[in-house]
Design an enzyme around this catalytic site. Structure first.
Site, PDB file in Angstrom:
ATOM      1  N   TRP A 128      26.860  62.943  63.338  1.00 36.97           N
ATOM      2  CA  TRP A 128      27.389  61.572  63.353  1.00 36.97           C
ATOM      3  C   TRP A 128      26.249  60.569  63.171  1.00 36.97           C
ATOM      4  CZ3 TRP A 128      26.436  57.471  66.775  1.00 36.97           C
ATOM      5  CH2 TRP A 128      27.274  56.374  66.640  1.00 36.97           C
ATOM      6  N   HIS A 129      25.072  60.907  63.722  1.00 38.88           N
ATOM      7  CA  HIS A 129      23.964  59.965  63.642  1.00 38.88           C
ATOM      8  C   HIS A 129      23.427  59.801  62.230  1.00 38.88           C
ATOM      9  CE1 HIS A 129      23.685  60.135  68.068  1.00 38.88           C
ATOM     10  NE2 HIS A 129      23.229  58.926  67.897  1.00 38.88           N
ATOM     11  N   GLY A 130      23.608  60.803  61.394  1.00 37.93           N
ATOM     12  CA  GLY A 130      23.115  60.633  60.038  1.00 37.93           C
ATOM     13  C   GLY A 130      23.264  61.887  59.213  1.00 37.93           C
ATOM     14  N   PHE A 151      23.464  53.868  61.059  1.00 41.65           N
ATOM     15  CA  PHE A 151      24.439  54.911  61.358  1.00 41.65           C
ATOM     16  C   PHE A 151      25.856  54.384  61.214  1.00 41.65           C
ATOM     17  CE2 PHE A 151      20.711  55.834  64.190  1.00 41.65           C
ATOM     18  CZ  PHE A 151      20.137  56.677  63.279  1.00 41.65           C
TER      19      PHE A 151
END
Lengths: 85, 546
Positions: B345-347, B546
């Site tokens: 999810w962060h990247g 993000f």
């Protein structure tokens, strides 16, 4: 089946947490919150619910599990689920 | 438009606040709320107007599906609607965020040459997707029966949290919107300005000031230059501090902006670097993400797995008597899956998968210890006394390793820095040190320490920054603790815990209690002034990507 009193429920909850934490001296108060007890993490939170389900023959939903933040919430929830109408 | 920009501070914010308060007073709260919705769209459009239709389209579609779910009496059909809506949300997020990552991965694994698509990540899509999913899931769980479109719109689009959170929950926002007057209030304004000024100071003065020293170290690592011992540790600790001050500063600015119009947002940070275990860390770091992952991913997964095992009469978790198989199925798998997805999810990049996996492993080890420790270490009191400081050091070091991978552009660059931290690349000290202290230089050279690289001033100033900021992050109460008497945020942490600050300097905790007084007004003016003066080196918030 009779409806358990809040004291009965608190005793059962206490025992459930003692088993989960493996700590026979653990004594929660009604206003204890999840943040007050470091061992009350999301995994042990669920384990306590499963212990109560087995004890009372009741079943909790995900939303109910997520709503409980304090021992008093848990007592109220078990009370609602075990009340004989 | 950034919160830490001249346009926002001197133009957008005063105009929006003045108009909102005037409308609320003369045309009513509905008009003020509609204006805030329009202002939030304007705020988003200032970044890239092309993605406004995507944002509004996503909100409209989710709203229509949500209404349909509320009306639907058949449970299977409601489930089907939920699956369709989440699939649409995640497909959109996946397309914009992961298409190029997937193409790169396929190209490198199979030797193909798919061209990268020209996709610009829509700002805030990771955050507004999650917020909408929470509402849909809760409708399906029967927790939401009714809501107004304009409340839903503002819930997703409210400019203080639209871009990078805190990830708000409809349960805490919708009731506030329903009863908000949106009128000017001195208390709200004083608390709001105080929060915003601290946030701006943390972001513009501290995080950006530290970045000047830290970014070159990561540039070296990313370009393949070996990073020596001192630089590697400075890079790791420095970035951990930079990200903490950057993101918690951003979150406090968001809290302050919302509070200026009378809305409380949830707490996002609670001195995470003071954590004494990794589980404790995640209850203090990006709190609103943790609670989202727990409520909508981890808990449902563990409950389903446990019930599945109970139905087949297999063993479930049972304290220190837990079997290895139950531990694997009910702790290892759900934890690793949750943190793996958190990393993703962060990247879109392998380094984020490393971050997720590292956290997954840490948390699993922490659970392993919590479950089996009572077998061989019975006393909780002596355990806490010893493992408090040991747990802090282990957690801090573990977090540093993940921070490195969080900031590099590739996995090898992260390995480069971690190897440097372990001394693999040797120790390099400034040349001037050996020149000024020849005897010391010869002694150090004889044990393998090399001289060269950065100058003494450069190294010393980096180390000074780190020392001062470590003291602030570890030794002082945090902003929300300092302001605890004025309800600065929706705080799920028990007040007793917020009050018991594990400060190195305890008396400062008592001295640092905020009140709407001339003394604290002076502090806010000073912090805002320093923050504004530091704006000449404007940079994006780290979490906006993000």
């Amino acid at each position: 089946m009779t409806t358990p009193t809040d004291d009965d429920i608190l005793n059962t909850i206490t025992q459930a947490f003692r088993d989960v934490f493996d700590d026979p001296s653990f004594t929660p108060t009604l206003d204890m919150s999840r943040q007050d007890e470091p061992r009350w993490d999301s995994m042990n939170h669920l384990n306590a619910f499963f212990a109560l389900e087995a004890q009372y023959g009741i079943r909790f939903g995900v939303a109910e599990v997520e709503e409980v933040q304090r021992i008093s919430d848990l007592v109220r929830l078990v009370h609602e689920k075990t009340s004989v109408i | 438009m950034l919160f830490n920009s001249y346009q926002f501070i001197f133009l957008f914010l005063p105009l929006v606040l003045a108009t909102c308060f005037l409308l609320a007073r003369h045309a009513g709260s509905d008009a003020a709320q509609l204006f805030l919705i329009a202002a939030s769209i304007g705020f988003y459009a200032a970044w890239n107007v092309i993605y406004v239709p995507l944002l509004l389209g996503s909100i409209t579609l989710n709203y229509m599906l949500a209404r349909q779910m509320i009306k639907e009496s058949s449970t299977p059909r409601r489930h089907a609607l939920l699956i369709v809506s989440i699939a649409i949300d995640l497909t959109l997020l996946g397309y914009y965020k992961y298409t190029n990552y997937l193409l790169t991965t396929v190209n490198s694994l199979t030797g193909t040459h798919f061209e990268m698509a020209a996709i610009l990540l829509p700002l805030g899509i990771s955050f507004y997707t999650f917020q909408q999913i929470t509402l849909l899931v809760d409708i399906n769980r029967g927790q939401v029966k009714e809501f107004r479109f304009r409340d839903f719109l503002l819930f997703v689009i409210f400019f203080p949290h639209l871009i990078a959170g805190p990830i708000v929950h409809h349960r805490e926002m919708m009731p506030q919107f329903a009863r908000a007057t949106w009128r000017f209030n001195w208390d709200n304004m004083a608390v709001g300005i105080a929060l915003f000024s601290v946030g701006l100071f943390k972001k513009a003065v501290i995080a950006d000031g530290l970045a000047v020293h830290i970014t070159p170290l990561y540039s070296d690592a990313n370009s393949g230059q070996v990073v020596s011992f001192v630089s590697a540790w400075a890079a790791a600790i420095g970035f951990a501090l930079q990200l903490y001050f950057d993101f918690s500063g951003y979150s406090e600015m968001a809290l302050g902006l919302a509070r200026m119009v009378g809305i409380r947002l949830p707490m996002n940070f609670n001195s995470p670097l003071k954590a004494t275990s990794i589980i404790d860390y995640w209850s203090r770091w990006h709190i609103t993400l943790t609670r989202f992952l727990t409520a909508y991913l981890y808990t449902p997964m563990v409950m389903a797995l446990t019930r599945h095992r109970m139905a087949r009469r297999k063993k479930i978790l049972a304290g220190a008597r837990t079997t290895p198989e139950a531990f694997l199925m009910l702790v290892v798998i759900p934890t690793i899956v949750t943190m793996f997805l958190a990393g993703l999810w962060h990247g879109a990049g392998n380094q984020y998968l490393v971050v997720g996996l590292l956290y997954g492993v840490y948390i699993t080890v922490n659970h392993l210890w919590r479950i089996y420790r009572p077998r061989f270490w019975k006393s909780q009191v002596s355990h806490d006394r010893v493992m408090g400081p040991v747990g802090f050091l282990l957690t801090f070091t573990g977090v540093l390793l993940t921070m490195v991978f969080f900031h590099v552009t590739s996995v090898p660059a992260g390995v480069n820095i971690v190897a440097g931290m372990m001394g693999v690349h040797g120790i390099l000290l400034p040349q001037a040190l050996a020149e000024h202290f020849p005897t010391l230089g010869r002694t150090l050279s004889s044990i393998g320490i090399q001289f060269g690289g950065q100058g003494v001033t450069e190294v010393l100033s980096t180390l000074c920054w780190i020392a001062v900021l470590l003291f602030i992050a570890l030794g002082l109460p945090n902003t929300l603790e300092i302001m605890r008497n004025h309800d600065p945020a929706i705080i799920e942490t028990a007040p007793s815990k917020l009050g018991q600050v594990p400060s190195i300097v305890r008396y400062l905790d008592r001295a640092l209690i905020w009140s709407p007084s001339p003394r604290w007004a002076a502090v806010a003016v000073m912090m805002t002034g320093c923050g504004i003066l530091a704006l000449s080196r404007v940079s994006a918030f780290l979490y906006w990507q993000f």
